[in-house]
Design a protein around this motif. Structure first.
Motif, PDB file in Angstrom:
ATOM      1  N   ALA A  70      62.561  69.306 109.128  1.00 56.09           N
ATOM      2  CA  ALA A  70      61.135  68.736 108.883  1.00 56.09           C
ATOM      3  C   ALA A  70      61.096  67.413 109.135  1.00 56.09           C
ATOM      4  O   ALA A  70      60.039  66.918 109.603  1.00 56.09           O
ATOM      5  N   LYS A  71      62.183  66.739 108.848  1.00 56.03           N
ATOM      6  CA  LYS A  71      61.979  65.230 109.131  1.00 56.03           C
ATOM      7  C   LYS A  71      62.216  64.788 110.850  1.00 56.03           C
ATOM      8  O   LYS A  71      61.944  63.824 111.176  1.00 56.03           O
ATOM      9  N   GLY A  72      62.920  65.955 111.278  1.00 59.33           N
ATOM     10  CA  GLY A  72      63.168  65.638 112.882  1.00 59.33           C
ATOM     11  C   GLY A  72      64.771  64.879 112.788  1.00 59.33           C
ATOM     12  O   GLY A  72      65.014  64.180 113.871  1.00 59.33           O
ATOM     13  N   SER A  73      65.470  64.923 111.791  1.00 60.48           N
ATOM     14  CA  SER A  73      66.904  64.261 111.597  1.00 60.48           C
ATOM     15  C   SER A  73      67.869  65.284 112.552  1.00 60.48           C
ATOM     16  O   SER A  73      67.769  66.300 112.591  1.00 60.48           O
ATOM     17  N   ASN A  74      68.601  64.370 113.264  1.00 58.19           N
ATOM     18  CA  ASN A  74      69.912  64.927 113.653  1.00 58.19           C
ATOM     19  C   ASN A  74      70.852  65.051 112.655  1.00 58.19           C
ATOM     20  O   ASN A  74      71.126  64.294 112.029  1.00 58.19           O
ATOM     21  N   PHE A  75      71.663  66.388 112.642  1.00 59.00           N
ATOM     22  CA  PHE A  75      72.844  66.668 111.845  1.00 59.00           C
ATOM     23  C   PHE A  75      73.687  67.715 112.343  1.00 59.00           C
ATOM     24  O   PHE A  75      73.451  68.141 113.439  1.00 59.00           O
ATOM     25  N   ALA A  76      74.611  67.785 111.361  1.00 54.30           N
ATOM     26  CA  ALA A  76      75.689  68.947 112.104  1.00 54.30           C
ATOM     27  C   ALA A  76      76.032  69.927 110.964  1.00 54.30           C
ATOM     28  O   ALA A  76      75.794  69.735 109.895  1.00 54.30           O
ATOM     29  N   ILE A  77      76.347  71.229 111.545  1.00 55.85           N
ATOM     30  CA  ILE A  77      76.744  72.132 110.328  1.00 55.85           C
ATOM     31  C   ILE A  77      78.216  72.424 110.751  1.00 55.85           C
ATOM     32  O   ILE A  77      78.433  72.700 111.846  1.00 55.85           O
ATOM     33  N   ALA A  78      78.910  72.481 109.711  1.00 50.24           N
ATOM     34  CA  ALA A  78      80.480  72.918 109.841  1.00 50.24           C
ATOM     35  C   ALA A  78      80.687  74.025 108.751  1.00 50.24           C
ATOM     36  O   ALA A  78      80.182  74.195 107.708  1.00 50.24           O
ATOM     37  N   GLN A  79      81.557  74.783 109.572  1.00 49.06           N
ATOM     38  CA  GLN A  79      81.775  76.251 108.996  1.00 49.06           C
ATOM     39  C   GLN A  79      83.303  76.585 109.053  1.00 49.06           C
ATOM     40  O   GLN A  79      83.594  76.262 110.238  1.00 49.06           O
ATOM     41  N   VAL A  80      84.030  76.693 108.147  1.00 50.07           N
ATOM     42  CA  VAL A  80      85.406  77.246 108.058  1.00 50.07           C
ATOM     43  C   VAL A  80      85.352  78.628 108.725  1.00 50.07           C
ATOM     44  O   VAL A  80      84.801  79.636 108.079  1.00 50.07           O
ATOM     45  N   VAL A  81      86.123  78.975 109.938  1.00 58.43           N
ATOM     46  CA  VAL A  81      86.023  80.085 110.668  1.00 58.43           C
ATOM     47  C   VAL A  81      87.420  80.737 110.636  1.00 58.43           C
ATOM     48  O   VAL A  81      87.582  81.850 110.893  1.00 58.43           O
ATOM     49  N   ASP A  82      88.572  80.052 110.033  1.00 53.80           N
ATOM     50  CA  ASP A  82      89.718  80.763 110.129  1.00 53.80           C
ATOM     51  C   ASP A  82      90.777  80.073 109.045  1.00 53.80           C
ATOM     52  O   ASP A  82      90.523  78.570 108.842  1.00 53.80           O
ATOM     53  N   ARG A  83      91.565  80.459 108.226  1.00 56.16           N
ATOM     54  CA  ARG A  83      92.386  79.766 107.454  1.00 56.16           C
ATOM     55  C   ARG A  83      93.749  80.520 107.179  1.00 56.16           C
ATOM     56  O   ARG A  83      93.809  81.479 107.424  1.00 56.16           O
ATOM     57  N   ILE A  84      94.684  79.484 106.690  1.00 58.38           N
ATOM     58  CA  ILE A  84      96.005  80.253 106.530  1.00 58.38           C
ATOM     59  C   ILE A  84      96.197  79.489 105.090  1.00 58.38           C
ATOM     60  O   ILE A  84      96.572  77.967 105.025  1.00 58.38           O
ATOM     61  N   ALA A  85      96.472  80.317 104.232  1.00 58.41           N
ATOM     62  CA  ALA A  85      96.576  79.567 102.922  1.00 58.41           C
ATOM     63  C   ALA A  85      97.988  78.794 102.641  1.00 58.41           C
ATOM     64  O   ALA A  85      98.985  79.000 103.603  1.00 58.41           O
ATOM     65  N   PRO A  86      98.076  77.677 101.655  1.00 60.52           N
ATOM     66  CA  PRO A  86      97.155  77.451 100.864  1.00 60.52           C
ATOM     67  C   PRO A  86      96.101  76.260 101.409  1.00 60.52           C
ATOM     68  O   PRO A  86      96.604  75.444 102.162  1.00 60.52           O
ATOM     69  N   SER A  87      94.992  76.390 101.118  1.00 63.24           N
ATOM     70  CA  SER A  87      93.908  75.418 101.512  1.00 63.24           C
ATOM     71  C   SER A  87      92.718  75.470 100.489  1.00 63.24           C
ATOM     72  O   SER A  87      92.366  76.659 100.197  1.00 63.24           O
ATOM     73  N   SER A  88      92.002  74.685 100.042  1.00 67.37           N
ATOM     74  CA  SER A  88      90.909  74.609  99.141  1.00 67.37           C
ATOM     75  C   SER A  88      89.629  75.090  99.993  1.00 67.37           C
ATOM     76  O   SER A  88      88.764  75.541  99.224  1.00 67.37           O
ATOM     77  N   GLY A  89      89.733  75.064 101.503  1.00 70.32           N
ATOM     78  CA  GLY A  89      88.568  75.466 102.048  1.00 70.32           C
ATOM     79  C   GLY A  89      88.743  76.810 102.389  1.00 70.32           C
ATOM     80  O   GLY A  89      89.904  77.563 102.881  1.00 70.32           O
ATOM     81  N   SER A 146      97.612  66.473 106.726  1.00 66.68           N
ATOM     82  CA  SER A 146      98.536  65.431 105.924  1.00 66.68           C
ATOM     83  C   SER A 146      98.488  65.690 104.304  1.00 66.68           C
ATOM     84  O   SER A 146      99.343  65.243 103.824  1.00 66.68           O
ATOM     85  N   CYS A 147      97.751  66.646 103.798  1.00 65.43           N
ATOM     86  CA  CYS A 147      97.524  66.965 102.784  1.00 65.43           C
ATOM     87  C   CYS A 147      98.807  67.592 102.188  1.00 65.43           C
ATOM     88  O   CYS A 147      99.352  68.355 103.110  1.00 65.43           O
ATOM     89  N   GLN A 148      99.323  67.546 100.787  1.00 64.48           N
ATOM     90  CA  GLN A 148     100.630  68.164 100.685  1.00 64.48           C
ATOM     91  C   GLN A 148     100.573  69.739 100.540  1.00 64.48           C
ATOM     92  O   GLN A 148     101.519  70.264 100.404  1.00 64.48           O
ATOM     93  N   SER A 149      99.350  70.347 100.563  1.00 59.66           N
ATOM     94  CA  SER A 149      99.117  71.665 100.215  1.00 59.66           C
ATOM     95  C   SER A 149      99.582  72.472 101.627  1.00 59.66           C
ATOM     96  O   SER A 149     100.086  73.492 101.426  1.00 59.66           O
ATOM     97  N   LYS A 150      99.625  71.474 102.593  1.00 59.09           N
ATOM     98  CA  LYS A 150     100.057  72.186 104.121  1.00 59.09           C
ATOM     99  C   LYS A 150      99.328  73.355 104.557  1.00 59.09           C
ATOM    100  O   LYS A 150     100.300  74.389 105.180  1.00 59.09           O
ATOM    101  N   GLY A 151      98.072  73.594 104.016  1.00 60.74           N
ATOM    102  CA  GLY A 151      97.557  74.772 104.653  1.00 60.74           C
ATOM    103  C   GLY A 151      96.928  74.555 106.146  1.00 60.74           C
ATOM    104  O   GLY A 151      97.173  73.519 106.627  1.00 60.74           O
ATOM    105  N   THR A 152      96.370  75.503 106.662  1.00 62.60           N
ATOM    106  CA  THR A 152      95.593  75.274 107.956  1.00 62.60           C
ATOM    107  C   THR A 152      94.143  76.001 107.886  1.00 62.60           C
ATOM    108  O   THR A 152      94.013  76.889 107.304  1.00 62.60           O
ATOM    109  N   LEU A 153      93.339  75.238 108.502  1.00 64.29           N
ATOM    110  CA  LEU A 153      92.059  75.556 108.651  1.00 64.29           C
ATOM    111  C   LEU A 153      91.486  75.292 110.151  1.00 64.29           C
ATOM    112  O   LEU A 153      92.041  74.420 110.637  1.00 64.29           O
ATOM    113  N   GLU A 154      90.706  76.191 110.481  1.00 63.14           N
ATOM    114  CA  GLU A 154      89.930  75.818 111.696  1.00 63.14           C
ATOM    115  C   GLU A 154      88.416  75.772 111.214  1.00 63.14           C
ATOM    116  O   GLU A 154      87.764  76.603 110.553  1.00 63.14           O
ATOM    117  N   VAL A 155      87.820  74.828 111.815  1.00 63.77           N
ATOM    118  CA  VAL A 155      86.460  74.301 111.427  1.00 63.77           C
ATOM    119  C   VAL A 155      85.420  74.581 112.735  1.00 63.77           C
ATOM    120  O   VAL A 155      86.055  73.769 113.573  1.00 63.77           O
TER     121      VAL A 155
END
Length: 336
Positions: A14-33, A96-105
């Motif tokens: 409504a404001k005419g603002s530019n922004f982005a939408i990010a979504q997690v589309v793939d994951r290998i545990a462990p990761s918080s996303g 670099s997080c110690q959880s060492k999971g994998t994410l694709e966004v």
């Protein structure tokens, strides 16, 4: 969370603002996303929602800002093994997080269509309004004593050329196609706004006369140089509909390719450029570039803060701090 994001998306659209939408589309545990997690990222770097913490958050903010600027989607893979593969629409990072999971966004830009302000009630104006509506522009027509029935598809028809009626013109284009009806005054009013792109439908001789008038009226040389006239891509247009097509094509080309060099070449800044600089300054104040992974870290909510050589160094995760502690001199030169 989805309802909250939907509301926020609606507000910024409504404001005419530019922004982005990010979504997690793939994951290998462990990761918080988790797959399906999503967030919106504003031009200021503010992230609303959840796609993961630590270095993931910083990487997504960094890439989202670039996605907004480029207006192109990007798929980002963050994994322990990292990688060097990079294209226009794909990039790899080390987790670099110690959880060492994998994410694709997947990060997509949301760039609202600009508003087209058509000044005049000429035949070209009517054709341009029709075509612009078909191209999903929001169209407002401004003309003295105009009959609204002449522009049945326009979103708004104003019977006076007065740009003070608009709260914001940051995402607008003005086309003056008055064709003899107060041409000089209409162009002057248009150039007195902050709108980056002002086009004037006229012959080369008429355009030159208008530029002389504008100079006498005190409009700066830099601003006069930004006036597009003759306006439209050269397609050898003859009919009013063809002229309208050429104008709309040039507007779309300018919008999609961000041809802002013309506005900045003369050494002056438009209010839109000034706003962009202010947003960048605000980003620098709120975020710190992690010297280990080179991604932004919120100064308000870092995972770790240490002092090195009298300055605070902010980290997004345990892994980055551990790497830094082992050999600070290896990284500190990379901070910005």
């Amino acid at each position: 969370m989805f309802n909250e994001l939907a509301i926020k998306i609606g507000e910024h659209l409504a404001k005419g603002s530019n922004f982005a939408i990010a979504q997690v589309v793939d994951r290998i545990a462990p990761s918080s996303g988790k797959v399906g997690d999503k967030a919106i990222i504003l031009e200021t770097g503010e992230l609303i929602g959840w796609v993961g913490g630590g270095c993931v958050r910083g990487i997504v903010i960094k890439e989202a800002i670039d996605v907004i600027k480029s207006k192109r989607y990007r798929r980002v893979r963050i994994s322990p093994e990292g990688g060097t593969r990079e294209t226009t629409n794909y990039k790899e990072y080390v987790m670099s997080c110690q959880s060492k999971g994998t994410l694709e966004v997947l990060i997509e830009p949301i760039i609202p269509q600009p508003e087209l302000l058509i000044v005049g009630k000429s035949n070209i104006a009517r054709k341009l309004a029709q075509l612009s509506i078909a191209a999903d522009f929001r169209v407002t027509v401004l003309a003295n004593d105009v009959d609204p029935h002449m522009f049945p598809t326009a979103h708004q028809v104003l019977e006076e050329v007065d740009f003070r009626a608009f709260k914001s013109l940051a995402n607008a284009y003005i086309i003056v196609t008055t064709q003899g009806d107060d041409d000089d005054l209409s162009v002057k009013k248009a150039l007195q706004t902050e709108v980056q792109y002002v086009g004037f439908v006229a012959s080369a001789k008429k355009a030159e006369d208008i530029r002389i008038y504008l100079a006498k009226e005190g409009i700066s040389e830099e601003r006069i140089a930004q006036l597009k006239s003759p306006v439209g891509l050269d397609i050898n247009a003859k009919l009013a509909s063809e002229v309208a097509i050429s104008i709309l094509a040039e507007v779309i080309d300018h919008f999609r390719n961000e041809n802002k060099s013309e506005a900045s070449c003369c050494g002056s800044k438009t209010s839109e450029q000034t706003s962009a600089v202010e947003e960048q300054d605000k980003f620098s104040e709120e975020y710190y570039i992690n010297p280990v992974c080179q991604v932004p870290v919120s100064k308000k909510n870092p995972k770790h803060v240490v002092e090195y050589q009298g300055e605070k160094v902010y980290f997004c995760c345990d892994g980055c701090k551990v790497s830094f502690d082992k050999n600070p001199s290896l990284y500190i030169g990379k901070t910005v």
